[in-house]
Design a protein around this motif. Structure first.
Motif, PDB file in Angstrom:
ATOM      1  N   ASN A   4      -0.797   1.022  -8.236  1.00 51.29           N
ATOM      2  CA  ASN A   4       0.280   0.035  -8.331  1.00 51.29           C
ATOM      3  C   ASN A   4       1.558   0.611  -8.929  1.00 51.29           C
ATOM      4  O   ASN A   4       2.659   0.267  -8.511  1.00 51.29           O
ATOM      5  CB  ASN A   4      -0.170  -1.170  -9.174  1.00 51.29           C
ATOM      6  CG  ASN A   4      -1.246  -1.994  -8.502  1.00 51.29           C
ATOM      7  OD1 ASN A   4      -2.216  -1.448  -7.988  1.00 51.29           O
ATOM      8  ND2 ASN A   4      -1.092  -3.317  -8.501  1.00 51.29           N
ATOM      9  N   ASN A   5       1.416   1.485  -9.926  1.00 48.57           N
ATOM     10  CA  ASN A   5       2.583   1.996 -10.641  1.00 48.57           C
ATOM     11  C   ASN A   5       2.986   3.398 -10.212  1.00 48.57           C
ATOM     12  O   ASN A   5       3.833   4.031 -10.855  1.00 48.57           O
ATOM     13  CB  ASN A   5       2.302   1.979 -12.154  1.00 48.57           C
ATOM     14  CG  ASN A   5       2.066   0.567 -12.670  1.00 48.57           C
ATOM     15  OD1 ASN A   5       2.760  -0.373 -12.267  1.00 48.57           O
ATOM     16  ND2 ASN A   5       1.076   0.409 -13.543  1.00 48.57           N
ATOM     17  N   VAL A  19      -2.671   7.502   6.613  1.00 49.69           N
ATOM     18  CA  VAL A  19      -1.427   7.307   7.362  1.00 49.69           C
ATOM     19  C   VAL A  19      -1.256   5.814   7.626  1.00 49.69           C
ATOM     20  O   VAL A  19      -2.190   5.140   8.078  1.00 49.69           O
ATOM     21  CB  VAL A  19      -1.437   8.080   8.701  1.00 49.69           C
ATOM     22  CG1 VAL A  19      -0.185   7.758   9.515  1.00 49.69           C
ATOM     23  CG2 VAL A  19      -1.524   9.584   8.444  1.00 49.69           C
ATOM     24  N   LEU A  20      -0.061   5.312   7.342  1.00 48.15           N
ATOM     25  CA  LEU A  20       0.274   3.909   7.577  1.00 48.15           C
ATOM     26  C   LEU A  20       1.250   3.829   8.742  1.00 48.15           C
ATOM     27  O   LEU A  20       2.206   4.607   8.810  1.00 48.15           O
ATOM     28  CB  LEU A  20       0.912   3.289   6.328  1.00 48.15           C
ATOM     29  CG  LEU A  20       0.187   3.522   4.995  1.00 48.15           C
ATOM     30  CD1 LEU A  20       0.918   2.786   3.860  1.00 48.15           C
ATOM     31  CD2 LEU A  20      -1.265   3.083   5.080  1.00 48.15           C
ATOM     32  N   MET A  21       1.017   2.892   9.654  1.00 51.40           N
ATOM     33  CA  MET A  21       1.867   2.757  10.832  1.00 51.40           C
ATOM     34  C   MET A  21       2.290   1.305  10.985  1.00 51.40           C
ATOM     35  O   MET A  21       1.444   0.412  11.068  1.00 51.40           O
ATOM     36  CB  MET A  21       1.115   3.220  12.091  1.00 51.40           C
ATOM     37  CG  MET A  21       0.654   4.666  12.028  1.00 51.40           C
ATOM     38  SD  MET A  21       0.025   5.249  13.624  1.00 51.40           S
ATOM     39  CE  MET A  21      -0.562   6.887  13.144  1.00 51.40           C
ATOM     40  N   ASP A  22       3.612   1.095  11.026  1.00 49.90           N
ATOM     41  CA  ASP A  22       4.166  -0.256  11.114  1.00 49.90           C
ATOM     42  C   ASP A  22       4.815  -0.457  12.478  1.00 49.90           C
ATOM     43  O   ASP A  22       5.915   0.029  12.726  1.00 49.90           O
ATOM     44  CB  ASP A  22       5.181  -0.481   9.995  1.00 49.90           C
ATOM     45  CG  ASP A  22       5.689  -1.912   9.955  1.00 49.90           C
ATOM     46  OD1 ASP A  22       5.032  -2.798  10.537  1.00 49.90           O
ATOM     47  OD2 ASP A  22       6.749  -2.148   9.341  1.00 49.90           O
ATOM     48  N   LYS A  26       4.866   9.852  -4.384  1.00 51.67           N
ATOM     49  CA  LYS A  26       3.771  10.531  -5.081  1.00 51.67           C
ATOM     50  C   LYS A  26       2.390  10.027  -4.653  1.00 51.67           C
ATOM     51  O   LYS A  26       1.384  10.447  -5.213  1.00 51.67           O
ATOM     52  CB  LYS A  26       3.942  10.375  -6.598  1.00 51.67           C
ATOM     53  CG  LYS A  26       5.147  11.131  -7.147  1.00 51.67           C
ATOM     54  CD  LYS A  26       5.185  11.085  -8.665  1.00 51.67           C
ATOM     55  CE  LYS A  26       6.348  11.912  -9.200  1.00 51.67           C
ATOM     56  NZ  LYS A  26       6.402  11.893 -10.691  1.00 51.67           N
ATOM     57  N   ARG A  27       2.353   9.147  -3.664  1.00 50.29           N
ATOM     58  CA  ARG A  27       1.064   8.610  -3.210  1.00 50.29           C
ATOM     59  C   ARG A  27       0.415   9.492  -2.142  1.00 50.29           C
ATOM     60  O   ARG A  27      -0.752   9.305  -1.816  1.00 50.29           O
ATOM     61  CB  ARG A  27       1.240   7.187  -2.684  1.00 50.29           C
ATOM     62  CG  ARG A  27       1.682   6.219  -3.766  1.00 50.29           C
ATOM     63  CD  ARG A  27       1.636   4.765  -3.316  1.00 50.29           C
ATOM     64  NE  ARG A  27       2.121   3.888  -4.381  1.00 50.29           N
ATOM     65  CZ  ARG A  27       1.995   2.570  -4.399  1.00 50.29           C
ATOM     66  NH1 ARG A  27       1.409   1.956  -3.379  1.00 50.29           N
ATOM     67  NH2 ARG A  27       2.469   1.857  -5.409  1.00 50.29           N
ATOM     68  N   GLY A  28       1.179  10.416  -1.559  1.00 52.22           N
ATOM     69  CA  GLY A  28       0.613  11.321  -0.566  1.00 52.22           C
ATOM     70  C   GLY A  28       0.207  10.629   0.722  1.00 52.22           C
ATOM     71  O   GLY A  28      -0.767  11.013   1.369  1.00 52.22           O
ATOM     72  N   LEU A  52       0.833  -1.198   0.000  1.00 52.37           N
ATOM     73  CA  LEU A  52       0.000   0.000   0.000  1.00 52.37           C
ATOM     74  C   LEU A  52       0.870   1.251   0.000  1.00 52.37           C
ATOM     75  O   LEU A  52       0.556   2.240  -0.684  1.00 52.37           O
ATOM     76  CB  LEU A  52      -0.924  -0.013   1.219  1.00 52.37           C
ATOM     77  CG  LEU A  52      -1.889   1.158   1.394  1.00 52.37           C
ATOM     78  CD1 LEU A  52      -2.754   1.367   0.157  1.00 52.37           C
ATOM     79  CD2 LEU A  52      -2.772   0.929   2.618  1.00 52.37           C
ATOM     80  N   ALA A  53       1.992   1.215   0.717  1.00 54.73           N
ATOM     81  CA  ALA A  53       2.906   2.360   0.751  1.00 54.73           C
ATOM     82  C   ALA A  53       3.668   2.529  -0.558  1.00 54.73           C
ATOM     83  O   ALA A  53       4.105   3.636  -0.882  1.00 54.73           O
ATOM     84  CB  ALA A  53       3.897   2.182   1.899  1.00 54.73           C
ATOM     85  N   GLY A  54       3.850   1.438  -1.302  1.00 53.61           N
ATOM     86  CA  GLY A  54       4.601   1.498  -2.549  1.00 53.61           C
ATOM     87  C   GLY A  54       6.020   1.000  -2.433  1.00 53.61           C
ATOM     88  O   GLY A  54       6.779   1.034  -3.404  1.00 53.61           O
TER      89      GLY A  54
END
Length: 377
Positions: free
Chosen positions: A88-89, A175-178, A94-96, A69-71
């Motif tokens: 995907n590409n 926001v992604l959190m790992d 650039k995904r913000g 999802l983060a790229g």
């Protein structure tokens, strides 16, 4: 739900496959070696503003999903969409998307303010606008007076607050959190759990949070996706996940759980009878069994069991022997020998009239049939 419908948790989850999904995985697979799939046919959709936690053991596929999802990882098959558009590409920058990691990932040679300024400079914001956003982000995480310090001058908890502020400073919608709190002590972790949840809801951002800590998942999330073997085993709000696990993996992975093995001897639409391997028969809710004669694992939460019960005529009772009686402050934890097993746990609230049990003491235990779930073995 019958086993034939769920296939041991391998049913493809077509949850909320809707045009208004904010984040969407469509039949996404991931393999690193071209042979073994670490993510298998993932179908998942999130509405805008949801706090979703991906929970599971190491190697279950949850972090790989977050990285796709983060790229930072590419899907081997399938499509990932953000606001209805395939990404995907699209490269990560650039995904913000805002990102928070366990290791903080702060630039050590920059001040706190400079760390927060960096994502704004990349977006070519002017100085006055940057300063306003930096102040707002630092105030949000209660670090307004720390802009001039370097990361090395901060504690671990303070660094994680700064990492969170940097993820929020450019006002992302996602926001992604790992594992962001994995390196912190228990008290600080609990404080930041509350603050992250509060900020997410106040700002209306969508959060995808990865952890192996079930307490974090249950206390922070709107929904939890429980991963195992590259698949979502169950996707549900925290209370449903805990109270109504759909298979034995979820029942065992979420919270403490008692299990007894047996065979289905009678089966109805809303109840079944299980003959335990020790010979006793008990009533249960048929959640993941299909036929009389099926092997099954009966699941009962420790707090749903009573010692010397007074639950009425519908309760089921078994004989038990006390093996351990442990004082834990707010609860007493009693380990019992039940139906030939020595690992049956009962949790009872600490009350003034609580009778202190002794090892070797014979007691009866009981529960209501709807609290006992017959699952896959």
């Amino acid at each position: 739900m019958p086993k034939s419908d769920r296939k041991n948790g391998e049913k493809i989850l077509l949850d909320m496959q809707a045009e208004d999904a904010f984040v969407q995985f469509e039949r996404v697979q991931k393999s690193y070696d071209g042979e073994t799939l670490v993510v298998k046919d993932l179908n998942l959709a999130l509405p805008k503003g949801e706090f979703l936690t991906m929970l599971g053991p190491s190697g279950s596929g949850k972090t790989t999903c977050l990285m796709m999802l983060a790229g930072f990882e590419s899907a081997t098959h399938g499509e990932i969409k953000l606001k209805g558009q395939p990404i995907n590409n699209i490269p990560p920058h650039k995904r913000g998307i805002g990102m928070v990691f366990q290791n903080y990932a702060l630039f050590p040679h920059m001040s706190v303010a400079e760390n927060l300024s960096f994502p704004l400079e990349v977006r070519k914001m002017g100085k006055s606008e940057r300063e306003g956003k930096i102040k707002r982000a630092l105030d949000m995480v209660q670090m307004g007076d720390f802009g001039g310090r370097r990361p090395a001058q901060l504690s671990g908890g303070q660094q994680q607050r700064i990492a969170l502020a940097r993820a929020l400073v450019f006002e992302p919608e996602l926001v992604l959190m790992d594992e962001p709190l994995g390196a912190l002590d228990k008290q600080l972790r609990e404080t930041l759990q509350f603050e992250i949840t509060r900020l997410a809801h106040e700002l209306g951002i969508t959060v995808v949070y990865v952890t192996h800590d079930q307490t974090e998942a249950l206390t922070m999330s709107d929904r939890v996706a429980v991963f195992d073997d590259g698949r979502i085993q169950q996707l549900a709000p925290p209370d449903e996940l805990y109270e109504a696990p759909q298979n034995s993996f979820v029942a065992q992975f979420i919270g403490e759980n008692n299990t007894l093995d047996g065979v289905v001897s009678k089966l109805g639409s809303d109840s079944c009878v299980v003959r335990l391997d020790s010979g006793e028969e008990i009533d249960a809710l048929p959640v993941n069994v299909s036929n009389v004669g099926d092997r099954t694992l009966v699941s009962i939460r420790p707090e749903r069991v009573e010692i010397d019960p007074d639950l009425g005529p519908d309760a089921h009772t078994l004989n038990a022997e006390v093996l351990e009686f442990i004082y834990m402050g707010d609860v007493f934890r009693t380990r019992l020998r039940v139906a030939g097993r020595d690992d049956f746990i009962v949790k009872t609230r600490n009350r003034a009239d609580q009778v202190r049990l002794k090892p070797g003491q014979k007691v009866k235990i009981g529960w209501l049939p709807h609290d006992c779930r017959a699952l896959d073995i």
